[in-house]
Design a protein around this motif. Structure first.
Motif, PDB file in Angstrom:
ATOM      1  N   PRO A  88       0.621  -0.112   8.833  1.00 54.85           N
ATOM      2  CA  PRO A  88       0.750  -1.562   8.701  1.00 54.85           C
ATOM      3  C   PRO A  88      -0.170  -2.346   9.643  1.00 54.85           C
ATOM      4  O   PRO A  88      -0.391  -1.976  10.800  1.00 54.85           O
ATOM      5  N   ILE A  89      -0.659  -3.459   9.115  1.00 55.44           N
ATOM      6  CA  ILE A  89      -1.319  -4.489   9.913  1.00 55.44           C
ATOM      7  C   ILE A  89      -0.547  -5.782   9.685  1.00 55.44           C
ATOM      8  O   ILE A  89      -0.410  -6.234   8.548  1.00 55.44           O
ATOM      9  N   VAL A  90      -0.022  -6.338  10.760  1.00 56.39           N
ATOM     10  CA  VAL A  90       0.723  -7.586  10.685  1.00 56.39           C
ATOM     11  C   VAL A  90      -0.213  -8.730  11.055  1.00 56.39           C
ATOM     12  O   VAL A  90      -0.918  -8.664  12.063  1.00 56.39           O
ATOM     13  N   LEU A  91      -0.223  -9.757  10.230  1.00 53.23           N
ATOM     14  CA  LEU A  91      -0.985 -10.969  10.512  1.00 53.23           C
ATOM     15  C   LEU A  91      -0.014 -12.077  10.888  1.00 53.23           C
ATOM     16  O   LEU A  91       1.067 -12.187  10.306  1.00 53.23           O
ATOM     17  N   SER A 151      -2.615  -3.335   0.338  1.00 51.71           N
ATOM     18  CA  SER A 151      -1.527  -4.067  -0.304  1.00 51.71           C
ATOM     19  C   SER A 151      -1.176  -5.212   0.631  1.00 51.71           C
ATOM     20  O   SER A 151      -0.751  -4.994   1.768  1.00 51.71           O
ATOM     21  N   LEU A 152      -1.359  -6.443   0.156  1.00 52.93           N
ATOM     22  CA  LEU A 152      -1.035  -7.630   0.943  1.00 52.93           C
ATOM     23  C   LEU A 152       0.333  -8.137   0.510  1.00 52.93           C
ATOM     24  O   LEU A 152       0.540  -8.477  -0.656  1.00 52.93           O
ATOM     25  N   LEU A 153       1.264  -8.197   1.460  1.00 51.52           N
ATOM     26  CA  LEU A 153       2.626  -8.623   1.184  1.00 51.52           C
ATOM     27  C   LEU A 153       2.885  -9.904   1.955  1.00 51.52           C
ATOM     28  O   LEU A 153       2.965  -9.908   3.182  1.00 51.52           O
ATOM     29  N   MET A 154       2.978 -11.006   1.215  1.00 53.23           N
ATOM     30  CA  MET A 154       3.223 -12.309   1.822  1.00 53.23           C
ATOM     31  C   MET A 154       4.728 -12.511   1.939  1.00 53.23           C
ATOM     32  O   MET A 154       5.443 -12.504   0.934  1.00 53.23           O
ATOM     33  N   VAL A 155       5.211 -12.662   3.165  1.00 51.45           N
ATOM     34  CA  VAL A 155       6.647 -12.810   3.386  1.00 51.45           C
ATOM     35  C   VAL A 155       6.992 -14.265   3.693  1.00 51.45           C
ATOM     36  O   VAL A 155       6.132 -15.059   4.082  1.00 51.45           O
ATOM     37  N   ALA A 164      -4.821   2.358   1.490  1.00 44.04           N
ATOM     38  CA  ALA A 164      -5.211   2.605   2.885  1.00 44.04           C
ATOM     39  C   ALA A 164      -4.372   1.806   3.878  1.00 44.04           C
ATOM     40  O   ALA A 164      -3.967   2.334   4.930  1.00 44.04           O
ATOM     41  N   TRP A 165      -4.099   0.526   3.576  1.00 40.71           N
ATOM     42  CA  TRP A 165      -3.415  -0.350   4.534  1.00 40.71           C
ATOM     43  C   TRP A 165      -2.305  -1.135   3.857  1.00 40.71           C
ATOM     44  O   TRP A 165      -2.451  -1.557   2.710  1.00 40.71           O
ATOM     45  N   GLN A 166      -1.239  -1.350   4.593  1.00 36.87           N
ATOM     46  CA  GLN A 166      -0.167  -2.246   4.173  1.00 36.87           C
ATOM     47  C   GLN A 166      -0.220  -3.460   5.109  1.00 36.87           C
ATOM     48  O   GLN A 166       0.024  -3.331   6.316  1.00 36.87           O
TER      49      GLN A 166
END
Length: 565
Positions: free
Chosen positions: A448-451, A301-305, A367-369
């Motif tokens: 979570p993986i933060v980019l 799940s890709l969450l663009m903030v 699997a990943w946030q």
């Protein structure tokens, strides 16, 4: 005179483009010669939808509208046409850009499509897009980019993204354009490429026309055009799309006395951004509310903030907020301001949305946030270069620096004696809000993986809660496409080594490389590859993997330690 910002947005025409734009009735047509000088792009994909973008450039003084057609095919030769949309319009009111939102119309999940536009007998370049997967998914490959300063170098990293054998989507985390002018002392103008790539217009951009012209210049670059044509983009702005160090009420690089009302400038910048970028226009909310979600099957799940214009309070600065009392810095007073819960990066509406999205993703066994976020989230205290280099080498360094750089280095050494941040413009400047995000992660037992972008450095970081007892996330930082970093200002100086020595959360940093991050997400592991280009000062370059790190999910939420592979 007070200016109502909603009226400002209306006056500038910053309104949504409906999916039914094709049904609009034109009163007159321009039928003269046209060109597609700025390429094509797609963005904001879903399993059955995407935004398709281009700009039609009329060669004569144009009046009326230009009729445009969009074709989408299952092959690059357009032998198998999937859908065709006629009656699109390029209008002067949107700077002759065309942005069409297709949902359905034969688009299927996890599928490559090719697209092109036609106008007045002219055919655009061909672009390639890809819809998102649904259900069981093996893996996802994302290219992550940020910070492209046009005069400072060639966009070789964008060209390298275009040449990737596989990329499902390109994430751009901000600073797609820069607002500075082309004076000799402006940012990037000391580069050997600056004369060939002088910014247009030549002055700092302030008006709607200024921002449009700067976007047009960027999209004239062949490397950037190729990257846009390679895959769908998922974008968010940082500060330079408006002005440096922007926040809700202003920016460091905005002087209302000489540059006018901030709301007017911001509205102009956002109107140009929505016109020129393949992003779905805001519906039912202010244009600053750019946060949104993308689901890549059961892998991510890709969450663009959005952390600049919708909720951020003004950042602290050491010059203004660290008082000197009896000849000594009042660190305790500064820390009280710094840790105040009123220091916000996000508004409450966005944090509620984030909590809901994270919780739903975990419940659905994704699997990943993944957080598509503008600025570095890790705790990064100022490095002590003097301690890392030794006093003799440090003094030699000081003797070679200009006044500005010398002051910055000495300030970093001075504040390194205290547990305070190196960069107050990053999440480090807003620790209470950062902990709110960490609480969301831990409450949901997320992985979570933060980019991050913005810093002009590569990073591999482990993010720990305030107590330092729980590793809540991993962070990968993408370096810049061309923008200069600490390693450029201090060549040969061990900036990255000093950062790693000083900070528990920093496992790797590189202060001078240019390139992008390649992130591969799978069930059970995520791999971040720091992709570096050999030069930005010549158009001929090579690409190499600078470092590669793997992170795996922890058993009960969170992540395990980063591993270099």
């Amino acid at each position: 005179m007070a200016i109502d910002r909603r009226k400002v947005l209306g006056l500038l025409g910053l309104t949504s483009v409906a999916a039914g734009e094709a049904a609009a009735q034109a009163t007159s047509y321009y039928k003269g010669p046209v060109a597609f000088e700025h390429g094509v792009a797609s963005g904001d994909p879903s399993p059955t939808a995407a935004i398709f973008w281009t700009r039609v450039t009329p060669k004569d003084a144009a009046t009326g509208e230009i009729a445009v057609e969009l074709e989408i095919a299952a092959d690059p030769d357009f032998k198998t046409l999937v859908t065709k949309t006629s009656g699109l319009r390029a209008r002067a009111s949107r700077d002759w850009t065309v942005k069409h939102d297709i949902d359905g119309d034969g688009l299927k999940p996890a599928t490559d499509y090719w697209y092109r536009f036609k106008a007045n007998g002219v055919i655009s370049p061909v672009g390639r897009t890809r819809t998102l997967p649904v259900g069981k998914t093996k893996d996802v490959v994302l290219a992550v980019a940020s910070c492209a300063l046009y005069p400072n170098g060639y966009f070789n990293a964008y060209d390298a993204i275009a040449k990737l054998p596989r990329v499902d989507a390109v994430l751009h985390l901000g600073d797609y354009i820069y607002e500075y002018g082309g004076a000799a002392d402006d940012y990037g103008m000391s580069s050997p490429t600056s004369k060939a790539r002088a910014p247009q217009p030549a002055t700092e951009i302030l008006s709607l026309d200024d921002y449009r012209r700067r976007h047009a210049q960027y999209k004239s670059d062949p490397g950037l055009q190729a990257a846009h044509a390679r895959a769908p983009w998922i974008v968010v702005w940082d500060d330079h799309e408006t002005a440096n160090d922007s926040w809700v009420g202003g920016a460091e690089n905005h002087d209302p006395k000489t540059e006018g009302d901030w709301a007017v400038r911001k509205a102009a910048a956002l109107k140009a951004y929505y016109e020129w970028m393949p992003i779905r226009d805001a519906h039912g909310s202010l244009p600053e509310a750019a946060w949104r979600d993308f689901q890549f099957g059961d892998v991510a799940s890709l969450l663009m903030v959005e952390t600049r214009l919708s909720g951020r309070t003004q950042e602290l600065t050491y010059d203004a907020d660290l008082a000197i009392v009896d000849g000594k810095p009042d660190v305790a007073g500064f820390v009280a301001k710094w840790k105040s819960p009123d220091q916000r990066m996000m508004g409450q509406d966005q944090q509620k949305w984030l909590a809901s999205q994270i919780g739903a993703s975990v419940k659905n066994n994704t699997a990943w946030q993944v957080l598509g976020n503008q600025v570095v989230m890790a705790r990064v205290a100022a490095p002590n270069l003097k301690a890392t280099m030794g006093e003799a080498n440090f003094n030699v360094l000081l003797s070679k620096l200009n006044d500005y750089a010398r002051k910055a280095v000495l300030q970093a050494v001075a504040i390194s004696a205290y547990d305070v941040p190196s960069n107050l413009d990053a999440w480090d400047g807003y620790p209470a809000d950062r902990q709110r995000v960490y609480d969301i992660f831990t409450a949901a037992k997320a992985r979570p993986i933060v980019l991050a972008g913005d810093s002009h450095m590569f990073w591999a970081n482990e993010l720990w809660d305030d107590a330092g007892k729980t590793r809540v996330a991993a962070e990968f930082g993408a370096t810049s496409i061309t923008s200069p970093g600490y390693g450029d200002a201090l060549p040969g100086v061990p900036v990255a080594e000093a950062l790693i020595q000083r900070n528990k959360e920093v496992k790797y940093a590189h202060a001078s490389a240019k390139g992008f991050l390649l992130l591969t997400l799978e069930h059970g592991k995520a791999t971040g590859e720091m992709m570096a280009v050999s030069t930005i000062y010549e158009p001929t370059y090579t690409t190499s993997v600078l470092k590669r790190f793997v992170v795996t999910p922890a058993t009960d939420g969170g992540v395990e330690a980063l591993k270099e592979v």
